[in-house]
Design an enzyme around this catalytic site. Sequence first.
Site, PDB file in Angstrom:
ATOM      1  N   TYR A   1       1.049  -1.334  -0.013  1.00  0.00           N
ATOM      2  CA  TYR A   1      -0.125   0.093  -0.047  1.00  0.00           C
ATOM      3  C   TYR A   1       0.894   1.283  -0.101  1.00  0.00           C
ATOM      4  O   TYR A   1       1.979   1.247   0.914  1.00  0.00           O
ATOM      5  CB  TYR A   1      -1.003   0.047   1.259  1.00  0.00           C
ATOM      6  CG  TYR A   1      -1.831  -1.111   1.537  1.00  0.00           C
ATOM      7  CD1 TYR A   1      -1.974  -1.854   0.641  1.00  0.00           C
ATOM      8  CD2 TYR A   1      -2.481  -1.176   2.739  1.00  0.00           C
ATOM      9  CE1 TYR A   1      -3.066  -2.903   0.738  1.00  0.00           C
ATOM     10  CE2 TYR A   1      -3.178  -2.297   2.938  1.00  0.00           C
ATOM     11  CZ  TYR A   1      -3.528  -3.200   1.997  1.00  0.00           C
ATOM     12  OH  TYR A   1      -4.494  -4.231   2.318  1.00  0.00           O
TER      13      TYR A   1
ATOM     14  N   SER B   1     -12.991  -5.379   3.444  1.00  0.00           N
ATOM     15  CA  SER B   1     -14.089  -4.808   2.873  1.00  0.00           C
ATOM     16  C   SER B   1     -15.492  -5.123   3.025  1.00  0.00           C
ATOM     17  O   SER B   1     -16.283  -5.524   2.272  1.00  0.00           O
ATOM     18  CB  SER B   1     -13.749  -5.432   1.092  1.00  0.00           C
ATOM     19  OG  SER B   1     -12.639  -4.919   0.688  1.00  0.00           O
ATOM     20  N   PRO B   2     -15.772  -4.710   4.401  1.00  0.00           N
ATOM     21  CA  PRO B   2     -17.169  -4.989   4.970  1.00  0.00           C
ATOM     22  C   PRO B   2     -18.119  -4.263   4.236  1.00  0.00           C
ATOM     23  O   PRO B   2     -19.322  -4.634   4.041  1.00  0.00           O
ATOM     24  CB  PRO B   2     -16.952  -4.553   6.375  1.00  0.00           C
ATOM     25  CG  PRO B   2     -15.926  -3.482   6.423  1.00  0.00           C
ATOM     26  CD  PRO B   2     -15.015  -4.145   5.492  1.00  0.00           C
ATOM     27  N   LEU B   3     -17.738  -3.200   3.434  1.00  0.00           N
ATOM     28  CA  LEU B   3     -18.843  -2.327   2.585  1.00  0.00           C
ATOM     29  C   LEU B   3     -18.581  -2.711   1.193  1.00  0.00           C
ATOM     30  O   LEU B   3     -19.236  -2.074   0.481  1.00  0.00           O
ATOM     31  CB  LEU B   3     -18.666  -0.846   3.108  1.00  0.00           C
ATOM     32  CG  LEU B   3     -18.683  -0.297   4.258  1.00  0.00           C
ATOM     33  CD1 LEU B   3     -18.173   1.108   4.559  1.00  0.00           C
ATOM     34  CD2 LEU B   3     -19.954  -0.664   4.969  1.00  0.00           C
ATOM     35  N   ALA B   4     -17.920  -3.692   0.875  1.00  0.00           N
ATOM     36  CA  ALA B   4     -17.623  -4.025  -0.638  1.00  0.00           C
ATOM     37  C   ALA B   4     -17.128  -2.759  -1.308  1.00  0.00           C
ATOM     38  O   ALA B   4     -17.361  -2.373  -2.156  1.00  0.00           O
ATOM     39  CB  ALA B   4     -18.913  -4.421  -1.254  1.00  0.00           C
TER      40      ALA B   4
HETATM   41  N1  LIG Z   1      -5.964  -8.400   2.290  1.00  0.00           N
HETATM   42  C1  LIG Z   1      -6.150  -8.033   0.965  1.00  0.00           C
HETATM   43  O1  LIG Z   1      -5.962  -8.369   0.293  1.00  0.00           O
HETATM   44  C2  LIG Z   1      -7.131  -6.482   1.463  1.00  0.00           C
HETATM   45  C3  LIG Z   1      -7.776  -6.134   0.363  1.00  0.00           C
HETATM   46  C4  LIG Z   1      -8.575  -5.170   0.596  1.00  0.00           C
HETATM   47  C5  LIG Z   1      -8.541  -4.348   1.600  1.00  0.00           C
HETATM   48  N2  LIG Z   1      -7.950  -4.877   2.661  1.00  0.00           N
HETATM   49  C6  LIG Z   1      -7.853  -4.051   3.966  1.00  0.00           C
HETATM   50  O2  LIG Z   1      -9.245  -3.920   4.375  1.00  0.00           O
HETATM   51  C7  LIG Z   1      -9.251  -2.465   4.577  1.00  0.00           C
HETATM   52  C8  LIG Z   1     -10.540  -2.013   4.081  1.00  0.00           C
HETATM   53  O3  LIG Z   1     -10.776  -2.337   2.912  1.00  0.00           O
HETATM   54  P1  LIG Z   1     -11.864  -1.732   2.088  1.00  0.00           P
HETATM   55  O4  LIG Z   1     -11.408  -0.089   1.785  1.00  0.00           O
HETATM   56  O5  LIG Z   1     -12.088  -2.405   0.653  1.00  0.00           O
HETATM   57  O6  LIG Z   1     -13.175  -1.585   2.972  1.00  0.00           O
HETATM   58  P2  LIG Z   1     -14.732  -1.326   2.747  1.00  0.00           P
HETATM   59  O7  LIG Z   1     -14.966  -0.760   4.152  1.00  0.00           O
HETATM   60  O8  LIG Z   1     -15.588  -2.401   2.381  1.00  0.00           O
HETATM   61  O9  LIG Z   1     -14.683   0.092   1.877  1.00  0.00           O
HETATM   62  C9  LIG Z   1     -14.119   1.393   2.190  1.00  0.00           C
HETATM   63  C10 LIG Z   1     -14.560   2.404   1.093  1.00  0.00           C
HETATM   64  O10 LIG Z   1     -16.102   2.433   1.569  1.00  0.00           O
HETATM   65  C11 LIG Z   1     -16.349   3.998   1.229  1.00  0.00           C
HETATM   66  N3  LIG Z   1     -16.913   4.232   2.629  1.00  0.00           N
HETATM   67  C12 LIG Z   1     -16.297   3.887   3.769  1.00  0.00           C
HETATM   68  N4  LIG Z   1     -17.126   4.611   4.921  1.00  0.00           N
HETATM   69  C13 LIG Z   1     -17.931   5.233   3.992  1.00  0.00           C
HETATM   70  C14 LIG Z   1     -19.119   6.180   4.702  1.00  0.00           C
HETATM   71  N5  LIG Z   1     -19.465   6.395   6.008  1.00  0.00           N
HETATM   72  N6  LIG Z   1     -19.992   6.561   3.780  1.00  0.00           N
HETATM   73  C15 LIG Z   1     -19.398   6.549   2.435  1.00  0.00           C
HETATM   74  N7  LIG Z   1     -18.700   5.768   1.946  1.00  0.00           N
HETATM   75  C16 LIG Z   1     -17.867   5.050   2.867  1.00  0.00           C
HETATM   76  C17 LIG Z   1     -15.023   4.522   0.777  1.00  0.00           C
HETATM   77  O11 LIG Z   1     -15.347   4.452  -0.629  1.00  0.00           O
HETATM   78  P3  LIG Z   1     -14.549   5.666  -1.743  1.00  0.00           P
HETATM   79  O12 LIG Z   1     -13.103   5.674  -1.506  1.00  0.00           O
HETATM   80  O13 LIG Z   1     -15.250   5.431  -2.738  1.00  0.00           O
HETATM   81  O14 LIG Z   1     -14.983   7.088  -0.749  1.00  0.00           O
HETATM   82  C18 LIG Z   1     -14.000   3.600   1.173  1.00  0.00           C
HETATM   83  O15 LIG Z   1     -12.931   3.633   0.326  1.00  0.00           O
HETATM   84  C19 LIG Z   1      -8.144  -1.899   3.864  1.00  0.00           C
HETATM   85  O16 LIG Z   1      -7.971  -0.570   4.106  1.00  0.00           O
HETATM   86  C20 LIG Z   1      -6.950  -2.998   3.771  1.00  0.00           C
HETATM   87  O17 LIG Z   1      -6.526  -2.483   5.430  1.00  0.00           O
HETATM   88  C21 LIG Z   1      -7.054  -6.140   2.564  1.00  0.00           C
END
Ligand SMILES: NC(=O)c1ccc[n+]([C@@H]2O[C@H](COP(=O)([O-])OP(=O)(O)OC[C@H]3O[C@@H](n4cnc5c(N)ncnc54)[C@H](OP(=O)(O)O)[C@@H]3O)[C@@H](O)[C@H]2O)c1
Length: 326
Positions: free
Chosen positions: A53, A213-216
């Site tokens: 990252y 990715s709990p919010l996809a």
């Molecule tokens: N091991 C792996 O391969 C892997 C892969 C992915 C992630 N991860 C880990 O998991 C973490 C979370 O993943 P994720 O970012 O995919 O999680 P997520 O919670 O599914 O998605 C986060 C995205 O949701 C949107 N968001 C979050 N809160 C919001 C709110 N209150 N209102 C409106 N939109 C909101 C934002 O999108 P916008 O950017 O569009 O604003 C943000 O980028 C990462 O930071 C990383 O540490 C690991």
Amino acid sequence: MKFKRLGSTGIKISPIILGTMQFGWRINEEESFKVMDKAIELGINCFDTADIYSRRANSYPGKSEEIIGKWLKDRKIRNDLILATKLRGAMSDDINDKGLSRRHVRQAIVGSLKRLQTNWVDLYQIHSFDNDTEIEETLHALNILVDEGLVNYLGASNVHPWQLVESFWISEKYGYARFETVQPPYCIIRRMLVEHQMCHVIKKYRIGVISYSPLAGGFLTERYSREQSLPDTPRGEGAQKRYFTDKRWKIHESVREIAESKDVKMTQIALAWVLTKDIITAPIIGANSVKQLEENIGALEIKLEENEIKKLDEISDWIPDFEAIR
Ligand SMILES: NC(=O)c1ccc[n+]([C@@H]2O[C@H](COP(=O)([O-])OP(=O)(O)OC[C@H]3O[C@@H](n4cnc5c(N)ncnc54)[C@H](OP(=O)(O)O)[C@@H]3O)[C@@H](O)[C@H]2O)c1
């Protein structure tokens, strides 16, 4: 905040983990500092990052760890934090600067510790398996890091159940530290990777599950709807490719309906649903601002009624081809 034991380890983590994948490309250093400060203030004690990252066109691999390192040095709270990072991705064009060889495991930890400005990592996770390296070599190399005190626990992300079980046998055979956690994707529209076979391994071996990715990736928010055009975010096209199917829109609409009936946000319902699942130790959230973070942590206060959980479970249920062995 009710802390949870991380699998079979002796450490306790907050029921929500702060993900930092967005630091250094989606949000700058200043905003990242604010998000981390707020996370600590709200009681989060565990952050997840990775060496690669933020490998993006407008950034470079290592930037997220660098930002965390600067913040840790400034805030002087290393002892209060459970810090998780990952290795395996390509850090440069050098053919050996990636993977899980003994050489790269050493290179990776040296780089991460330097960028994070710390002497140890609490949870060191392989980002996925490396098909070009024998698992024995990787586990031996990782075990040395544990013996040296550079790493407290090992974890594995994006792995198949059979790979995890094989790794346990090898760890046991040679007396190596084993993988104590898994990090799979898990949310209401992406359940199968955890709920199919992995859940049995998790229970049998008492593994901690820190799901991502709990919010996809933002799809489970009001910004997306069948009728509207894509929201203005770099993740929009990815969400479209991966999630825009009839079934997923139906789930989206159910989450929206429940959110509206409770006068809360969709993010909070989507997260609250994950939090009802005992198999998950803690989801990792990605917040791009203090506002998003506060909203998401609000999910801890949401109580989903039995009928709401049932409705969400049913609409998002998945059917394996080989139902008999489910
Ligand atoms: N091991 C792996 O391969 C892997 C892969 C992915 C992630 N991860 C880990 O998991 C973490 C979370 O993943 P994720 O970012 O995919 O999680 P997520 O919670 O599914 O998605 C986060 C995205 O949701 C949107 N968001 C979050 N809160 C919001 C709110 N209150 N209102 C409106 N939109 C909101 C934002 O999108 P916008 O950017 O569009 O604003 C943000 O980028 C990462 O930071 C990383 O540490 C690991």
